[in-house]
Design a protein around this motif. Structure first.
Motif, PDB file in Angstrom:
ATOM      1  N   SER A 103     -66.783  46.356 -41.814  1.00 52.52           N
ATOM      2  CA  SER A 103     -67.877  45.559 -42.370  1.00 52.52           C
ATOM      3  C   SER A 103     -67.662  45.355 -43.858  1.00 52.52           C
ATOM      4  N   LEU A 104     -67.404  44.135 -44.262  1.00 51.11           N
ATOM      5  CA  LEU A 104     -67.274  43.786 -45.676  1.00 51.11           C
ATOM      6  C   LEU A 104     -68.581  43.118 -46.104  1.00 51.11           C
ATOM      7  N   ILE A 105     -69.233  43.675 -47.121  1.00 45.49           N
ATOM      8  CA  ILE A 105     -70.503  43.132 -47.604  1.00 45.49           C
ATOM      9  C   ILE A 105     -70.251  42.338 -48.872  1.00 45.49           C
ATOM     10  N   VAL A 106     -70.644  41.065 -48.874  1.00 47.67           N
ATOM     11  CA  VAL A 106     -70.432  40.226 -50.065  1.00 47.67           C
ATOM     12  C   VAL A 106     -71.687  39.409 -50.351  1.00 47.67           C
ATOM     13  N   SER A 107     -71.920  39.163 -51.627  1.00 46.96           N
ATOM     14  CA  SER A 107     -73.049  38.329 -52.038  1.00 46.96           C
ATOM     15  C   SER A 107     -72.884  36.916 -51.492  1.00 46.96           C
TER      16      SER A 107
END
Length: 348
Positions: free
Chosen positions: A318-322
């Motif tokens: 899971s990559l969290i990005v704005s």
């Protein structure tokens, strides 16, 4: 970026005006002027900051077990979740071939024992229970679940006598025990190891698990005091990190010392292990045309000898990005975003 300020919890970087890379149109990279890297107490605190919309980027602390929670709060938090590939096999099991106990060595160095334990692992159950289906069966070692065949192999190698609780006796007549000592290097290490322990108990192998401090784990591993442990490896995933494999596992610290000191220290490994090590290091020095041939050979040896237990492969990350962040990759290894961060930019 250049490090310009350090506090106990925050590292601040500013854009390097002399950075050598440019984009296709000649614009100098990086696009982003400042990076603020914050240290928090634990993974849970990282999750709270994600949900509150306080982060623009999170990779290392983002977990699959929190995926549903991440997705629920995407809109309110102003971020998006990108599912990419993990660059390692996240939890692999290794048994020390060199732990200074002759009974232990006699058992774990018998390839029938390792093949039996390998086929006693219910990987489908682990994929569903720990990785929520976001993983695949490995190809580096056999992945067929066959406890009946596992029991047969264990009986054939002489572990056919049992104690009062039904656990198998070792060559010395005592209950043979596999004592895992693990550290909380990642959220999935404990649940995966727990499930493996239960799988092995079902074929009569008594296994236990204890968590220890990561620093103590590293010390005990280095001095060959761990009989069994769990850790990630990169060997099944990409060849150019093959040399890190030996450091990720604990199958033979004295063998590694012998190899890296040219035989001056440590313990000489068996011929087939030396061949395996030769191939690992050779793969880093041959031409691109030869790499695949060398890699296929050391993977063949791994598959046949089961030097460690590769549990799952192709786990999603899971990559969290704005939502404001642009140039975010949509496939490949999640970690590569870290190494191409100069191409990220904030949308107007």
């Amino acid at each position: 970026w250049m490090l310009v300020e350090v506090t106990p919890t925050v590292f601040t970087y500013e854009r390097n005006p002399y950075y050598f890379k440019v984009d296709a149109e000649g614009n100098q990279l990086p696009y982003i002027d400042m990076v603020r890297d914050e240290l928090v107490a634990d993974v849970e605190m990282s999750t709270m900051k994600v949900l509150a919309g306080e982060l623009d980027f999170l990779r290392e602390d983002a977990t699959l077990e929190s995926l549903a929670l991440y997705k629920e709060s995407e809109e309110a938090g102003g971020y998006r979740v990108v599912l990419l590939d993990m660059h390692v096999t996240p939890v692999d099991i290794s048994l020390s071939f060199t732990y200074p106990d002759p009974v232990w060595q006699k058992v774990v160095r018998d390839v029938r024992f390792r093949r039996a334990l390998n086929m006693a692992i219910n990987r489908e159950e682990i994929i569903d229970a720990v990785y929520f289906g976001f993983a695949e069966l490995p190809t580096a070692v056999p992945s067929v679940y066959d406890p009946q065949k596992a029991n047969q192999l264990l009986d054939e190698m002489g572990l056919n006598k049992r104690d009062a609780e039904g656990y198998r006796l070792g060559p010395d007549g005592k209950t043979f025990v596999i004592p895992f000592e693990i550290a909380m290097h990642a959220a999935d290490i404990v649940p995966v190891t727990e499930l493996v322990v239960e799988c092995w108990k079902k074929v009569g192998i008594k296994a236990t698990m204890k968590t220890i401090d990561p620093g103590l784990w590293g010390t005990r591993k280095a001095v060959n005091e761990l009989k069994a442990t769990s850790m990630w490896t990169s060997l099944p995933v990409w060849h150019n990190f093959a040399h890190f494999f030996w450091g990720d596992t604990t199958i033979g610290p004295p063998w590694d010392l012998w190899y890296t000191t040219g035989g001056k220290e440590g313990e000489e490994p068996p011929a087939e292990v030396k061949r395996f090590l030769d191939l690992l290091y050779q793969s880093l020095a041959v031409s691109p045309e030869e790499v695949q041939k060398v890699r296929n050979e050391y993977l063949r040896l791994l598959y046949e000898n089961v030097y460690f237990f590769n549990i799952v492969d192709k786990v999603k990350y899971s990559l969290i990005v704005s939502e404001r962040l642009g140039n975010v990759q949509h496939k490949g290894f999640a970690i590569t975003t870290n190494f191409a961060a100069e191409q990220l930019f904030f949308k107007p």
